[in-house]
Design a protein around this motif. Sequence first.
Motif, PDB file in Angstrom:
ATOM      1  N   THR A   4      23.712  47.062  65.189  1.00 52.78           N
ATOM      2  CA  THR A   4      23.168  46.243  66.270  1.00 52.78           C
ATOM      3  C   THR A   4      22.984  47.074  67.528  1.00 52.78           C
ATOM      4  OG1 THR A   4      24.412  44.384  65.380  1.00 52.78           O
ATOM      5  CG2 THR A   4      23.472  44.109  67.555  1.00 52.78           C
ATOM      6  N   THR A   5      23.955  47.901  67.841  1.00 49.44           N
ATOM      7  CA  THR A   5      23.854  48.766  69.014  1.00 49.44           C
ATOM      8  C   THR A   5      22.730  49.785  68.830  1.00 49.44           C
ATOM      9  OG1 THR A   5      26.244  48.541  69.287  1.00 49.44           O
ATOM     10  CG2 THR A   5      25.160  50.259  70.563  1.00 49.44           C
ATOM     11  N   SER A   7      20.012  49.478  66.950  1.00 50.10           N
ATOM     12  CA  SER A   7      18.705  48.843  67.024  1.00 50.10           C
ATOM     13  C   SER A   7      18.373  48.441  68.462  1.00 50.10           C
ATOM     14  CB  SER A   7      18.625  47.641  66.084  1.00 50.10           C
ATOM     15  OG  SER A   7      19.052  46.461  66.686  1.00 50.10           O
TER      16      SER A   7
END
Length: 126
Positions: A4-5, A7
Amino acid sequence: MDSTTGSMWTTFIMFGAIILIFYFLIIRPQKKRDKETQAMIDSLKKGDKVITIGGIHGTVVAVKEKTVVLKVDDNARIEFLKTAVSTVVNKDAVKSAPSKKKEAEKKAEAIEETKPEEAVESKEEK
């Protein structure tokens, strides 16, 4: 959490790249054109031949603070905003730049000069 970080950083980098592309392809050239237009407007002087944004051709008779008076016919004078002047027609630039017609004539002459020689050569070969 790592993906997530990652992306999120990729998204920020892409947005930054898009902003840079817009700046160099759209914003910067437009600012350059605006500066050139402002310099042209500031350099207007009596006697310049100009074309307005409406397509009216005339000669500058008087330059005021925000307006310019154009002589469009023998007895017709029209006052325009300076920003309505689209281009200044410079006689010197027109005279010094060879016209397309003259260039075509020169090319045609060059071709004609080479053709007789080729014709003579082909007659000698026969």
